[in-house]
Motif scaffolding. Structure first.
Motif, PDB file in Angstrom:
ATOM      1  N   ALA A  88       0.886  -1.249   0.026  1.00 48.61           N
ATOM      2  CA  ALA A  88       0.015  -0.197   0.083  1.00 48.61           C
ATOM      3  C   ALA A  88       0.890   1.265  -0.036  1.00 48.61           C
ATOM      4  O   ALA A  88       1.868   1.473   0.808  1.00 48.61           O
ATOM      5  CB  ALA A  88      -1.019  -0.003   1.200  1.00 48.61           C
ATOM      6  N   PHE A  89       0.652   2.102  -0.799  1.00 48.51           N
ATOM      7  CA  PHE A  89       1.324   3.304  -1.051  1.00 48.51           C
ATOM      8  C   PHE A  89       0.183   4.479  -0.650  1.00 48.51           C
ATOM      9  O   PHE A  89      -0.949   3.971  -0.757  1.00 48.51           O
ATOM     10  CB  PHE A  89       1.560   3.815  -2.369  1.00 48.51           C
ATOM     11  CG  PHE A  89       2.862   3.256  -2.893  1.00 48.51           C
ATOM     12  CD1 PHE A  89       4.090   3.629  -2.787  1.00 48.51           C
ATOM     13  CD2 PHE A  89       2.825   1.642  -3.220  1.00 48.51           C
ATOM     14  CE1 PHE A  89       5.406   3.018  -3.403  1.00 48.51           C
ATOM     15  CE2 PHE A  89       3.922   1.032  -3.726  1.00 48.51           C
ATOM     16  CZ  PHE A  89       5.557   1.817  -3.775  1.00 48.51           C
ATOM     17  N   GLU A  90       0.585   5.701  -0.371  1.00 49.85           N
ATOM     18  CA  GLU A  90      -0.192   6.596  -0.283  1.00 49.85           C
ATOM     19  C   GLU A  90      -0.710   7.197  -1.720  1.00 49.85           C
ATOM     20  O   GLU A  90      -0.200   7.084  -2.609  1.00 49.85           O
ATOM     21  CB  GLU A  90       0.202   7.910   0.605  1.00 49.85           C
ATOM     22  CG  GLU A  90       1.343   8.463  -0.263  1.00 49.85           C
ATOM     23  CD  GLU A  90       2.513   9.299   0.763  1.00 49.85           C
ATOM     24  OE1 GLU A  90       1.907  10.208   1.437  1.00 49.85           O
ATOM     25  OE2 GLU A  90       3.519   8.845   0.903  1.00 49.85           O
TER      26      GLU A  90
ATOM     27  N   GLU B   7       3.356  -7.655  -9.492  1.00 51.05           N
ATOM     28  CA  GLU B   7       2.130  -8.256 -10.331  1.00 51.05           C
ATOM     29  C   GLU B   7       2.608  -9.761 -10.667  1.00 51.05           C
ATOM     30  O   GLU B   7       1.957 -10.898 -10.652  1.00 51.05           O
ATOM     31  CB  GLU B   7       1.739  -7.786 -11.589  1.00 51.05           C
ATOM     32  CG  GLU B   7       0.382  -8.183 -12.272  1.00 51.05           C
ATOM     33  CD  GLU B   7       0.424  -7.683 -13.548  1.00 51.05           C
ATOM     34  OE1 GLU B   7       1.133  -6.955 -14.021  1.00 51.05           O
ATOM     35  OE2 GLU B   7      -0.624  -8.185 -14.426  1.00 51.05           O
ATOM     36  N   ALA B   8       3.978 -10.000 -11.151  1.00 54.91           N
ATOM     37  CA  ALA B   8       4.516 -11.329 -11.338  1.00 54.91           C
ATOM     38  C   ALA B   8       4.539 -12.239 -10.110  1.00 54.91           C
ATOM     39  O   ALA B   8       4.561 -13.352 -10.373  1.00 54.91           O
ATOM     40  CB  ALA B   8       6.052 -10.905 -11.731  1.00 54.91           C
ATOM     41  N   TYR B   9       4.362 -11.593  -8.799  1.00 56.77           N
ATOM     42  CA  TYR B   9       4.190 -12.536  -7.766  1.00 56.77           C
ATOM     43  C   TYR B   9       3.002 -12.602  -7.205  1.00 56.77           C
ATOM     44  O   TYR B   9       2.706 -12.969  -6.068  1.00 56.77           O
ATOM     45  CB  TYR B   9       5.276 -12.143  -6.589  1.00 56.77           C
ATOM     46  CG  TYR B   9       6.728 -12.081  -7.210  1.00 56.77           C
ATOM     47  CD1 TYR B   9       7.199 -13.152  -7.542  1.00 56.77           C
ATOM     48  CD2 TYR B   9       7.293 -10.772  -7.311  1.00 56.77           C
ATOM     49  CE1 TYR B   9       8.639 -13.065  -7.975  1.00 56.77           C
ATOM     50  CE2 TYR B   9       8.733 -10.755  -8.065  1.00 56.77           C
ATOM     51  CZ  TYR B   9       9.430 -12.001  -8.406  1.00 56.77           C
ATOM     52  OH  TYR B   9      10.568 -12.134  -8.681  1.00 56.77           O
ATOM     53  N   GLY B  10       1.957 -12.041  -7.992  1.00 61.58           N
ATOM     54  CA  GLY B  10       0.770 -12.156  -7.297  1.00 61.58           C
ATOM     55  C   GLY B  10       0.427 -11.095  -6.199  1.00 61.58           C
ATOM     56  O   GLY B  10      -0.657 -11.076  -5.393  1.00 61.58           O
ATOM     57  N   ILE B  11       1.291 -10.166  -6.129  1.00 60.91           N
ATOM     58  CA  ILE B  11       1.272  -8.971  -4.978  1.00 60.91           C
ATOM     59  C   ILE B  11       0.486  -7.914  -5.607  1.00 60.91           C
ATOM     60  O   ILE B  11       0.618  -7.361  -6.726  1.00 60.91           O
ATOM     61  CB  ILE B  11       2.540  -8.670  -4.509  1.00 60.91           C
ATOM     62  CG1 ILE B  11       3.114  -9.935  -3.781  1.00 60.91           C
ATOM     63  CG2 ILE B  11       2.353  -7.432  -3.433  1.00 60.91           C
ATOM     64  CD1 ILE B  11       4.724  -9.652  -3.392  1.00 60.91           C
ATOM     65  N   VAL B  12      -0.578  -7.374  -4.673  1.00 58.79           N
ATOM     66  CA  VAL B  12      -1.657  -6.233  -5.245  1.00 58.79           C
ATOM     67  C   VAL B  12      -0.813  -4.997  -4.910  1.00 58.79           C
ATOM     68  O   VAL B  12      -0.295  -4.794  -3.351  1.00 58.79           O
ATOM     69  CB  VAL B  12      -3.047  -6.310  -4.804  1.00 58.79           C
ATOM     70  CG1 VAL B  12      -3.806  -5.183  -5.192  1.00 58.79           C
ATOM     71  CG2 VAL B  12      -3.512  -7.785  -5.149  1.00 58.79           C
ATOM     72  N   VAL B  13      -0.743  -4.033  -5.761  1.00 57.43           N
ATOM     73  CA  VAL B  13      -0.255  -2.782  -5.274  1.00 57.43           C
ATOM     74  C   VAL B  13      -1.373  -1.622  -5.101  1.00 57.43           C
ATOM     75  O   VAL B  13      -2.086  -1.641  -6.289  1.00 57.43           O
ATOM     76  CB  VAL B  13       0.749  -2.254  -6.213  1.00 57.43           C
ATOM     77  CG1 VAL B  13       1.599  -0.899  -5.737  1.00 57.43           C
ATOM     78  CG2 VAL B  13       1.999  -3.430  -6.422  1.00 57.43           C
ATOM     79  N   VAL B  14      -1.632  -0.878  -4.184  1.00 59.32           N
ATOM     80  CA  VAL B  14      -2.754   0.021  -4.117  1.00 59.32           C
ATOM     81  C   VAL B  14      -2.350   1.485  -3.627  1.00 59.32           C
ATOM     82  O   VAL B  14      -1.090   1.563  -3.019  1.00 59.32           O
ATOM     83  CB  VAL B  14      -3.979  -0.537  -3.050  1.00 59.32           C
ATOM     84  CG1 VAL B  14      -4.282  -1.761  -3.633  1.00 59.32           C
ATOM     85  CG2 VAL B  14      -3.283  -0.669  -1.721  1.00 59.32           C
ATOM     86  N   GLN B  15      -3.276   2.410  -3.833  1.00 59.06           N
ATOM     87  CA  GLN B  15      -2.844   3.720  -3.114  1.00 59.06           C
ATOM     88  C   GLN B  15      -4.200   4.061  -2.423  1.00 59.06           C
ATOM     89  O   GLN B  15      -5.489   3.680  -2.768  1.00 59.06           O
ATOM     90  CB  GLN B  15      -2.936   4.685  -4.157  1.00 59.06           C
ATOM     91  CG  GLN B  15      -1.739   4.625  -5.334  1.00 59.06           C
ATOM     92  CD  GLN B  15      -1.523   5.716  -6.311  1.00 59.06           C
ATOM     93  OE1 GLN B  15      -2.025   6.692  -6.097  1.00 59.06           O
ATOM     94  NE2 GLN B  15      -0.597   5.563  -7.153  1.00 59.06           N
TER      95      GLN B  15
END
Ligand SMILES: [Zn+2]
Length: 417
Positions: A277-279, A310-318
């Motif tokens: 999670a990013f701001e 994404e290549a590791y199935g990790i979701v990135v959000v703000q």
């Protein structure tokens, strides 16, 4: 289930091929933007790939003099996904504006690229080109030997990137594996890694890893000075040199941001996090007093982390950044005087820590609150800290693995240039 890996390979590209690839990058980015503009041109944003295909395919082909059909479709997919993520942000009450694509890249699949043992064949604006892989000297135990040349892994596609005249291929590979309970545990019971971005410290994670801004700030000043000196000359020669300083600057910073993004994704994987999670980056300049250069760097870093994770199935959000720097991550008390520069000391409970680290924890917690009130399925259980996991109610469980060494601030050396 599937295991996915991305292997980065440098390409040996001669000048004729480079000219074609540059043209292909420009045409691809133009096509993506065309579809995005079309999707936004109406009362609602269109996100359906089928609809966008029907409404733009022929126009794009005609406007681009018959650009490769597979690449036109890849551009449309890219545009549709970007539009979907904007609409998802809106649904979550976040601000998001129409996507704009400037990072030079092309998305390839098995129809537009053929992957051989030592070279790749890529569709361009004029037929195909072939480019040899530039591989590391050691032959075993490299990502190339483990995934790219492994019979177990299937190559599914790639992204072509260019930076500073270098051409890189991020090749996606996958293999099917028997369900491994330990891997499933990390995705199903995963935790969230909070990341705070800033000027003095470029990035801090809720696990307490710091990436200082010293190197970035040093080189920004350095390039600023070189540009200033050249501007005083005012000659055509000086003008051209200013542009070349700009390109060097871009290349150096992108390389640095690629390294930090790799380390951030590694941190998330090692900590068993399923979400980073990013701001929200939209108003980060106003909040942190960051320069446009920093905003540029934050946007690139986010973008790099997003596709690498994404290549590791990790979701990135703000997430909504409101009060993340003023709120006590320990007791929740929120007050502007809790923070004094780099130091955070809660006026209520006395909790003390580095201000950016406190903010990174709050960013992770903000994501948890959002998902737990929003009722998303499979929400992560807690925010990953350097010594354990804190959940949304403030409960704390020590890490089951060996305790990490804690906060370490280090200035990373620069390996090139
Ligand atoms: Zn407190």
């Amino acid at each position: 289930m599937e295991v996915r890996r991305t292997v980065t390979v440098a390409l040996d590209v001669d000048s004729d091929a480079a000219a074609l690839l540059e043209d292909t990058v420009d045409t691809f980015l133009w096509s993506v933007q065309y579809v995005v503009d079309h999707a936004f041109d109406g009362e609602y944003v269109t996100t359906s790939k089928t609809t966008l295909d029907e409404e733009t395919y022929d126009d794009v082909r005609e406007a681009t003099d018959g650009f490769n059909g597979g690449l036109v479709q890849a551009a449309r997919n890219k545009a549709a996904e970007a539009c979907k993520s904007v609409v998802a942000s809106w649904k979550n009450g976040k601000k998001a504006s129409k996507p704009h694509f400037s990072s030079p890249h092309v998305v390839y699949d098995k129809r537009t690229a053929t992957f051989h043992d030592d070279h790749v064949s890529l569709a361009t604006t004029e037929g195909r080109i072939e480019a040899e892989y530039v591989l590391p000297d050691e032959e075993s135990n490299t990502p190339h030997s483990k995934y790219l040349f492994s019979v177990e892994y299937e190559t599914t596609g790639a992204e072509l990137h260019s930076s500073d005249g270098d051409w890189m291929l991020h090749i996606h590979c996958k293999k099917d594996v028997e369900s491994d309970t330990s891997e499933q545990a990390t995705t199903e019971n995963g935790t969230v890694l909070g990341v705070d971005l800033g000027v003095n410290t470029l990035a801090v994670t809720s696990t307490g890893t710091f990436w200082t801004g010293d190197e970035f700030n040093h080189w920004r000043r350095e390039y600023e000075k070189r540009r200033g000196d050249l501007q005083q000359c005012g000659t055509r020669w000086a003008h051209e040199n200013i542009q070349s300083v700009g390109r060097k600057e871009d290349g150096r910073f992108k390389l640095m941001l690629h390294r930090i993004s790799n380390e951030l994704v590694a941190e998330a994987r090692e900590s068993g996090c399923s979400v980073i999670a990013f701001e929200d980056l939209t108003d980060i300049r106003e909040r942190t007093g960051a320069s446009w250069g920093h905003k540029w760097a934050f946007d690139r870093l986010y973008e790099y982390v997003e596709y690498k994770a994404e290549a590791y199935g990790i979701v990135v959000v703000q997430v909504d950044p409101k009060n993340t720097s003023r709120r006590c991550s320990h007791c929740g008390f929120t007050h502007p005087d809790n923070r004094d520069g780099d130091a955070f000391e809660c006026l209520d409970c006395g909790y003390e820590n580095h201000a950016d680290y406190n903010a990174a924890k709050n960013i992770g917690l903000r994501y948890l609150r959002r998902t737990q009130t929003g009722g998303d399925g499979g929400a992560p259980l807690g925010v990953r800290l350097n010594s354990g996991i804190v959940n949304v109610n403030g409960g704390y469980s020590p890490a089951s693995t060996e305790a990490r060494t804690g906060v370490h601030a280090e200035s990373h050396g620069f390996s090139r240039g």
